[in-house]
Design an enzyme around this catalytic site. Structure first.
Site: not given
Ligand code: MRU
Length: 327
Positions: A19-21, A64, A171, A212, A222-223
């Site tokens: 996970r993570g963009a 996603r 996370q 994201d 973002n999250k």
């Molecule tokens: O649902 P996730 O864990 O993929 O969400 C991740 C985030 O929101 C991060 O802040 C974002 O992807 C930036 S990662 C460098």
């Protein structure tokens, strides 16, 4: 983990094993290359490889919806596919592998450059608030929001990180606290709902978050929970920055209203990480991301520098710089 099929890749991305963009973009590119390499080694003809590659790209793009890095990476792979479509299957498979590796290497360099630009914003700051995980575990490098923290630590600066747990999947406490601990960087975990009290008593010096998807006007997805931090930051005059590669900027999304927000299952909230924490009959609302309006964002740090409002021209400039020679 070893992921060898499209089904396994989609499952890994959807269940957040990866996970993570930026990292889901890199994983999807690597995965597509591996699937095509497997088919080519088994003797599949060129037409089948091309059909499978496009099908694989479409399924991965849909896995996603919010992080635009996923389609950014897959569109790069599809451009290589189109270029090599008339050549021998072995060349096609090799070029896809090379492109996936180039995407991974670019992300690692990009993280470092974001860190270098973000480092200047840490001058005089010792307490950084972040959210979720936008560190090494979310990228192919040293992260985005955490990249300046790693560089500051490397230079001997005393930087402490505060991070909310990041309900419902934690996370912040599971990933950010772990990776910063591995690097020997001081980290304090708080519950997400303690953040207002944090700002009231001992505000952080700066807020650094990842992203994201960033709309053309500078609205930042973002999250979920990020918007609340931005509101608190403005209320307490604490600077709020989003740090992300230009591959996270979506110039086709005019504003945050155009960004698709992923909603995840009720069970993630109802059963948390095992224990039942809400009645079976309760209606659950579980958006995975939120949108912070550009007016609450003091700057957007990309690999090409710190963009300031008005974001429209600054972001367009950064994206066109990224289309040129690589950093
Ligand atoms: O649902 P996730 O864990 O993929 O969400 C991740 C985030 O929101 C991060 O802040 C974002 O992807 C930036 S990662 C460098």
């Amino acid at each position: 983990m070893e992921l060898r099929t499209v089904d396994a890749l989609v499952e890994a991305i959807q269940s957040l094993r990866v996970r993570g963009a930026p990292l889901i973009g890199v994983t999807a590119a690597m995965g597509l290359a591996a699937v095509i390499r497997g088919l080519q080694s088994a003797g599949a003809p060129r037409t089948e490889l091309i059909r499978e590659a496009h099908d694989c790209a479409a399924r991965l793009k849909a896995s996603r919806p919010t992080a635009v890095n996923l389609s950014w990476a897959l569109e790069r792979m599809e451009r290589v596919l189109d270029d090599a479509a008339s050549g021998p299957p072995a060349v096609l498979a090799r070029r896809l592998g090379e492109e996936a590796e180039a995407i991974q290497a670019l992300d690692a360099r990009t993280c470092r450059r974001i860190g270098e630009h973000g480092l200047g914003l840490l001058e005089g700051c010792s307490r950084v608030l972040t959210h979720c995980n936008a560190g090494a575990l979310a990228t192919a490098g040293i992260g985005t929001a955490l990249a300046p923290v790693y560089l500051a630590h490397e230079q001997g600066m005393d930087v402490q990180v505060l991070v909310g747990e990041t309900r419902p999947l934690l996370q912040g406490s599971r990933l950010t606290a772990w990776e910063l601990g591995q690097a020997g960087i001081g980290v304090t975990v708080l519950t997400d709902n303690a953040v207002g009290e944090l700002f009231r008593r001992t505000p952080p010096d700066v807020v650094f978050v990842g992203a994201d998807r960033i709309a053309a006007n500078g609205d930042v997805a973002n999250k979920v929970g990020t918007y609340a931090l931005a509101v608190l930051a403005r209320r307490h005059a604490v600077p709020f920055y989003a740090l992300a590669p230009t591959s996270t900027v979506d110039l086709h999304a005019g504003t945050g209203e155009d960004i698709p927000i992923e909603h995840r299952t009720a069970d993630e909230v109802r059963r948390g990480l095992g224990a039942t924490t809400a009645p079976e009959g309760a209606t659950i609302w579980n958006p995975a991301f939120d949108v912070t309006p550009a007016e609450l964002v003091d700057g957007i740090v990309t690999e090409w520098g710190v963009c300031r409002a008005p974001y429209g021209s600054a972001l367009a400039h950064a994206v066109s710089a990224a289309a040129g020679p690589p950093p």
